[in-house]
Write an enzyme that holds these catalytic residues in place. Structure first.
Site, short mmCIF file in Angstrom:
data_model
loop_
_atom_site.label_atom_id
_atom_site.label_comp_id
_atom_site.label_asym_id
_atom_site.label_seq_id
_atom_site.Cartn_x
_atom_site.Cartn_y
_atom_site.Cartn_z
N SER A 148 56.35 36.23 37.81
CA SER A 148 55.08 36.31 39.03
C SER A 148 54.23 36.18 39.47
O SER A 148 53.27 35.15 38.66
CB SER A 148 55.38 38.21 39.07
OG SER A 148 54.56 38.55 37.64
N LYS A 149 53.77 36.28 40.73
CA LYS A 149 51.83 35.84 41.02
C LYS A 149 51.37 36.43 39.85
O LYS A 149 50.10 36.48 39.44
CB LYS A 149 52.31 36.66 42.01
CG LYS A 149 50.39 36.73 42.77
CD LYS A 149 49.69 35.20 43.06
CE LYS A 149 48.32 35.18 43.57
NZ LYS A 149 47.39 35.88 43.00
#
Ligand code: GLU
Length: 495
Positions: free
Chosen positions: A259-260
């Site tokens: 994920s970011k």
């Protein structure tokens, strides 16, 4: 049948590394089979649409050099390539399903459905609009023709797929094998929403069919939708394309999808280009060709130990049979290493021309020739182009401190003596390329170890023992700068 594949992102934000990998695999498959790579923007969900995202996607593909043959900016025979511009097409298609009884109008209000959901939840069940209960709900199957016509006129309706009860839906995925799902597990999915726009599922299937897509290559997160998509194809009596669901890209450590947040926490980018003030691979100094090479091995391997690939080679080697089922772990250090290899193998002058911003950090009045010499010396040490700034700093600023451990190590050897000797050679204007001989014979005469000579010089110039060949560095520094640094260290040792 000719190969036609598509990359179909939703413009809801920046393109994530997983999206890039999907785009790349589609591109490779198309090129390998002399097919077409199509870009379709899936923007039917107006609430989630982010204005800058479409351009971002286009720019990212452009930067990576994997541009589509057909797409919003490259007109082909199957446009428009933006779903928001295809509304009439979906309406036209859904009417066909209504006529054949495969879809129906539903008029239940949002509140009524929410209430039903709540009631079911209380009983520990999940409400599903399906064959089991649709006759008791408000739709064109349960109401009279007259009531239905009146309600349609009012315009408050959705259109649902009529899923037959008690059948098994089978669909093959080239990577995952055959998938079987009982139709009772699928509800009567909405095809056209209350605002007249199609749902993702409906638009996606209609477009893949009308755009003559032969292979659907996309992320694993869409695998659960596959049986539903099969039902929509079957409702139309359309042939299904081949499906390939790519494995997830996993966090560097631990469980789950990358994920970011992982990137923010561990200090690496997950986007190709800058987005909302966070730097992308481009701004960190990845070569697009290096990123492509790294991405290619996220879930695929040609079956060798090789880790560096040119795009042309990838096209040649790419085989979907070699795509793995299991998730692929993202490894930023590996990505950096791949970039390092690409930098080391690239022509220095070309790199300076292609990525000038990384080299301007050394100051406005530094000539291109000097930048090139410095880059040539440092390039073996760079992993990302952004490293140039810190690696090159020794050319533009004097050491602000000295490594005390080094000072302790060489102090007994009276380093000032050798520093003074170097000042003498400097003053005689002897070029640095000839210093080695001078220093060696001086060392022999004075019984001064050559290693300490070099360490003393390096300490004066750099402040510690790191950095490239110090004599080459001296060759690139101006006489006055070297002199200043030698005197500065002598001064420091005096105090
Ligand atoms: N619009 C979907 C996405 O953003 C594409 C899914 C597909 O390729 O079918 O991921």
């Amino acid at each position: 049948m000719s190969v036609r594949v598509r990359f179909a992102p939703s413009p809801t934000g920046a393109l994530h590394i997983g999206g890039l990998r999907t785009a790349l695999f589609n591109y490779l498959y198309a090129k390998k089979h002399n097919g077409s790579f199509i870009l379709r923007i899936e923007d039917t969900d107006q609430n989630r649409k982010v204005d800058a995202a479409e351009d971002y996607i286009l720019n990212s593909l452009k930067w990576l050099g994997i541009e589509p043959e057909e797409g919003p900016q490259k007109k082909g025979d199957f446009g428009p390539y933006k779903q928001s511009e295809r509304k009439e097409i979906y309406t036209g298609e859904v009417v066909k399903l209504i006529k054949t009884g495969k879809a129906y109008y539903a008029f239940d209000s949002g509140e009524a459905l929410a209430e039903l959901r709540k009631e079911h939840e209380k009983k520990g069940e999940t409400f599903k609009y399906s064959a089991l209960n649709r006759n008791g709900l408000l739709n064109s199957l349960s109401l009279s023709e007259k009531e239905t016509t009146e309600k349609i006129k009012k315009g408050n309706y959705v259109i649902r797929l009529k899923v037959e009860a008690g059948t098994t839906i089978s669909i093959a995925d080239k990577i995952r094998g055959e998938i079987n799902v009982h139709s009772d597990e699928i509800d009567d999915k909405i095809l056209i929403k209350g605002d007249g726009m199609p749902t993702y599922h409906f638009a996606n299937v209609v477009d893949d069919h009308l755009m003559k897509i032969s292979h659907v290559i996309r992320g694993e997160e869409w695998l659960p939708s596959l049986p539903l998509h099969r039902l929509i194809y079957d409702a139309f009596d359309w042939p299904v394309p081949q499906f390939l669901h790519l494995p997830l890209i996993l966090k560097p450590k631990g469980k789950g999808k990358l994920s970011k947040r992982d990137g923010d926490q561990l200090g690496f980018p997950v986007y190709p280009l800058e987005w909302e003030n966070s730097k992308g691979f481009k701004e960190r100094g990845f070569l697009p060709e290096a990123l492509l090479s790294y991405l290619s091995l996220l879930g695929w391997n040609p079956g060798s130990e090789k880790e560096i690939f040119e795009l042309k080679e990838l096209i040649h080697l790419f085989e979907v049979e070699k795509i793995q089922k299991g998730g692929a772990r993202f490894d930023f250090d590996k990505a950096r290493w791949v970039n390092h290899k690409f930098l080391a193998n690239s022509d220095s002058k070309l790199i300076l021309e292609r990525f000038p911003s990384f080299f301007n950090v050394v100051g406005a009045n530094v000539s291109e020739k000097r930048k090139l010499s410095i880059y040539g010396l440092l390039k073996e040490r760079l992993f990302l182009l952004e490293d140039f700034k810190s690696e090159a700093s020794l050319f533009f600023s004097d050491p602000i401190s000295y490594d005390e451990k080094v000072i302790k190590k060489i102090q007994d050897r009276k380093p000032k003596k050798v520093l003074n000797f170097i000042i003498q050679i400097l003053e005689k204007n002897i070029p640095a390329s000839n210093w080695k001989k001078q220093l060696q014979s001086w060392g022999e005469k004075e019984e001064f170890p050559f290693s300490v000579i070099m360490q003393s010089l390096r300490l004066a110039i750099v402040g510690n023992l790191s950095g490239p060949d110090i004599l080459v560095v001296c060759g690139l520094l101006e006489k006055e700068v070297i002199l200043k640094r030698l005197k500065k260290l002598i001064n420091y040792l005096n105090n």
